[in-house]
Design a protein around this motif. Structure first.
Motif: not given
Lengths: 113, 112
Positions: B21, B106, B10, B6-7
């Protein structure tokens, strides 16, 4: 209310002690899971059970054991707790015949000193 | 080994902004991709995606899957402080759909 119940919600434990986290679901889901959640590491699978009577190892099974004597209950046991097992533990279940969503319990926060 | 990434890890935005996201995956025998929102305690279900190109929508949230490029996006429009949470992506795989692999999540912070 239908769902998953975990107990205890929080526990502080001395290293070396044995501890069982309880998980019960009343949705008759065939598959159940135990995850631990740690900052920066996300949710990691400890053990799972596809159906009553069977269990399997996940990504981080060492130091943990599970049993699935019936459909509803899936307890997680730490035979001899160590500080690295300090974490939040989530039990989850799903009905895989429906490729449905994963339902989570509210979590058990465990601190091993 | 199945992998879900996931990216960003934050993100901090102001109320009213739109965010996207990302979730990419490498799994054997893909079955479905799920999005969850986690606030204080247990993750709560948002969407399940099984087919490419079909957008799922719920209020200000929407998601789409690309099975060719092996990724999904979760969009949140007109963000509110109540959208602050960790958003988790998970993929089910395998013949029996038994295995789920989660990304690291995220963390979204929406400031007034």
């Amino acid at each position: 209310i239908a769902g998953i119940t975990q107990a205890p919600t929080s526990q502080i434990l001395a290293a070396g002690r044995r501890m069982t986290l309880r998980c019960t679901q009343d949705m008759r889901h065939n598959a159940m899971y135990w995850y631990r959640q740690d900052l920066g590491l996300g949710l990691r699978l400890i053990h799972y059970s596809n159906t009553a009577g069977t269990t399997g190892k996940g990504e981080v099974p060492d130091g943990y054991s599970v049993s699935r004597a019936n459909t509803d209950d899936f307890p997680l046991t730490l035979a001899s707790a160590v500080p690295s097992q300090t974490s939040v533990y989530f039990c989850a279940s799903r009905d895989t015949s429906k490729t449905g969503e994963l339902f989570f319990g509210e979590g058990s926060r465990l601190t091993v000193l | 080994e199945d992998k879900v990434v996931q990216s960003p890890l934050s993100l901090v935005v102001h109320e009213g902004d739109t965010v996207t996201l990302n979730c990419s995956y490498e799994v054997t025998n893909f079955r479905s991709l799920l999005w969850y929102k986690q606030e204080k305690k247990a993750p709560t279900f948002l969407f399940m995606l099984t087919s490419s190109g079909i957008e799922k929508k719920s209020g200000r949230l929407s998601s789409i899957l690309d099975k060719k490029e092996l990724f999904s996006i979760l969009n949140i429009t007109a963000t509110q402080t109540g959208d602050s949470a960790i958003y988790l992506c998970a993929v089910t795989s395998g013949a029996g759909s038994y295995q789920l692999t989660f990304g690291k999540g995220t963390k979204l912070s929406v400031i007034p």
